[in-house]
Design an enzyme around this catalytic site. Structure first.
Site, short mmCIF file in Angstrom:
data_model
loop_
_atom_site.label_atom_id
_atom_site.label_comp_id
_atom_site.label_asym_id
_atom_site.label_seq_id
_atom_site.Cartn_x
_atom_site.Cartn_y
_atom_site.Cartn_z
N ASP A 202 11.61 -3.40 5.64
CA ASP A 202 10.75 -3.07 4.17
C ASP A 202 9.93 -4.15 3.68
OD1 ASP A 202 9.96 -1.75 1.91
OD2 ASP A 202 12.05 -1.06 1.42
N HIS B 87 15.18 5.25 2.46
CA HIS B 87 16.14 4.79 1.33
C HIS B 87 17.10 6.07 1.15
CE1 HIS B 87 13.70 1.19 0.52
NE2 HIS B 87 12.70 2.02 0.08
C1 NGQ Z 1 6.31 0.07 -1.58
N1 NGQ Z 1 8.64 -0.59 -1.72
O1 NGQ Z 1 5.51 0.90 -1.26
O2 NGQ Z 1 5.99 -1.02 -1.04
C2 NGQ Z 1 7.59 0.29 -2.17
C3 NGQ Z 1 7.29 0.11 -3.74
C4 NGQ Z 1 6.91 2.01 -4.81
C5 NGQ Z 1 9.74 -0.11 -1.80
N2 NGQ Z 1 10.06 1.29 -2.40
C6 NGQ Z 1 6.44 0.72 -4.35
N3 NGQ Z 1 10.88 -0.66 -1.38
O3 NGQ Z 1 7.79 2.62 -4.36
O4 NGQ Z 1 6.08 2.65 -5.77
ZN ZN Z 2 8.85 1.00 1.26
#
Ligand code: NGQ
Ligand code: ZN
Length: 457
Positions: free
Chosen positions: A322, A271
């Protein structure tokens, strides 16, 4: 045993070599999966009808989230946001079994192959049973992901994830995070176990989820595995994360990371949406990859990565699916350009050399950047690289009548059905004439899991 000295000679109608589409190209593929030679004016050889392009590495996937796509699309209370999506995600994974994880990942990887991805960096943080206890085999779920990639024939760099805390400064994890938690010792054991089977990299989840000491131990572990071990981390995705990091450390997330770790070309910063000009320039100069996940970033309301100035500064990027709301690298690339068009009210903005093909530029950069992020010697059709190749059907309505790089312009910027007809991963055909040998079995297992989940949720 595959012998390295056996070569299959192919003759492609056309291939993307460097930034050029060259016609009638000879491709010699060694049985160890590498490209032995790329020859203009091919003579004999098995014909590959169509345009051969380098396959794309998917730099960021949470495979299980493929099965929750569409489940968090109902308006919530005022100010619905990323953090509420994350609660839905935590509730969803509370019911996920090892069989589910494998079935979902296999379906995901199959779809990804059908759209032009040939390898995936699986950012895998689901380690424990729903109650937080380790499985009898602590590597159970990692093995399920590896088995899914093997069944689908998807190239894999497994990134076991270190997850330790609920937020900056040692905040305790919430119950929804207990499937993720490992001590550094158990984490190292998991990484070592998996490294004997598959390509691995290291992934501290985020600066929110690991302490500075955990981060250093993860980097030391990467060093111990070899100087080219990939290191991936989520960073600066949401403005709340930037604010929390500033409150905790006085620095912004990317600034803090660059100040505390030797970020170099092994790194992939997932990101990195919210960066100021200084962070952007330092990141570009580091040689690290920005792991851009445009469709998920849009879905989650993250914000917009400053792609144009970053590219002007020589920054590198790869694309990732993702949360797997999209399984097409083409959709990622298309929207990377479109979002900047919307922002700047201009056209053809991520490539500025007059007359240059935006699609070719995005595609070749993402292929090279993605391969770098996965630690995979691929991403280009060149001798010595792995044969991760995608063949486009140039008779497909989306491409009919186009020639040269205009084929890529049409692929990236028109239509929705995939013209991908054949896919080779590591020198082996996994998709031929649009068919995949495991597709019926993968589809049936996935449907079973989706029905079970519909009842369980
Ligand atoms: C994840 N996903 O680890 O799946 C994360 C969400 C977080 C994204 N950041 C959870 N797109 O970042 O705490
Ligand atoms: Zn992620």
């Amino acid at each position: 045993m595959r012998r390295t000295d056996e070569i299959v000679a192919y003759r492609a109608d056309a291939a993307l070599v460097g930034d050029e589409v060259v016609e009638n190209v000879g491709l010699d593929i060694r049985s160890d999966g590498s490209i032995a030679a790329v020859r203009p004016n091919a003579g004999a050889g098995e014909r590959i009808a169509g345009l051969v392009v380098p396959g794309l590495a998917n730099v960021h996937s949470h495979a299980f989230q493929r099965a929750m796509a569409g489940l968090a699309e109902r308006a919530g209370p005022e100010g619905d946001n990323f953090w509420r999506w994350r609660e839905v995600m935590y509730r969803f994974l509370a019911v996920l079994t090892p069989d589910d994880v494998q079935a979902i990942a296999a379906q995901l990887y199959l779809e990804c192959l059908q759209h032009g991805y040939t390898a995936v960096a699986e950012f895998h943080y689901l380690h424990n049973a729903p109650d937080g206890a380790a499985y009898t085999d602590p590597a159970e779920l990692s093995r399920r992901v590896a088995a899914a990639a093997a069944q689908a024939g998807m190239g894999l760099t497994l990134l076991p994830v270190l997850y330790r805390q609920g937020g900056f400064g040692g905040q305790p994890p919430v119950p929804g995070q207990r499937r993720f938690l490992l001590t550094p010792d158990r984490y190292a054991a998991l990484v070592q176990t998996m490294a004997s089977d598959v390509a691995v990299g290291i992934a501290p989840h985020s600066l929110r989820a690991v302490t500075p000491d955990d981060l250093q131990s993860a980097i030391a572990l990467a060093d111990s595995l070899g100087s080219d071990t990939p290191i991936h981390i989520h960073i600066a995705e949401q403005t709340a994360e930037v604010a929390d990091c500033l409150a905790w450390s006085g620095a912004r997330p990317v600034q803090w990371l660059l100040d505390h770790a030797a970020v170099d070309r092994r790194w992939c910063l997932i990101h990195a949406t919210h960066i100021d000009n200084t962070e952007r320039a330092r990141m570009a100069a580091s040689g690290a990859i920005a792991g851009l996940c445009q469709t998920t970033e849009a879905n989650l309301g993250d914000g917009i990565f400053p792609l144009r100035p970053y590219l002007a500064e020589g920054g590198r990027f790869g694309v990732g699916s993702d949360s797997n709301v999209s399984t097409s690298p083409i959709e990622e690339l298309r929207w990377l350009e479109y979002v900047r068009r919307l922002e700047s009210r201009a056209r053809n903005v991520t490539e500025t050399r007059q007359g240059a093909s935006v699609a070719t530029s995005l595609l070749t950069r993402a292929a090279r950047g993605g391969a770098q992020a996965l630690g995979r010697h691929a991403g280009e059709i060149a001798p010595g690289r792995r044969a991760d190749l995608v063949v486009l059907n140039t008779e497909h309505p989306a491409l009919a009548g186009r020639r040269g790089t205009a084929l890529l312009d049409a692929w990236v910027f028109s239509g929705n059905s995939t013209p991908v007809r054949d896919v080779m991963v590591d020198g082996r055909w996994v998709l031929r004439d649009g068919l995949h040998a495991q597709s019926p079995a993968i589809g049936a297992a996935f449907a079973r899991t989706m029905r079970r989940l519909a009842d369980a949720l």
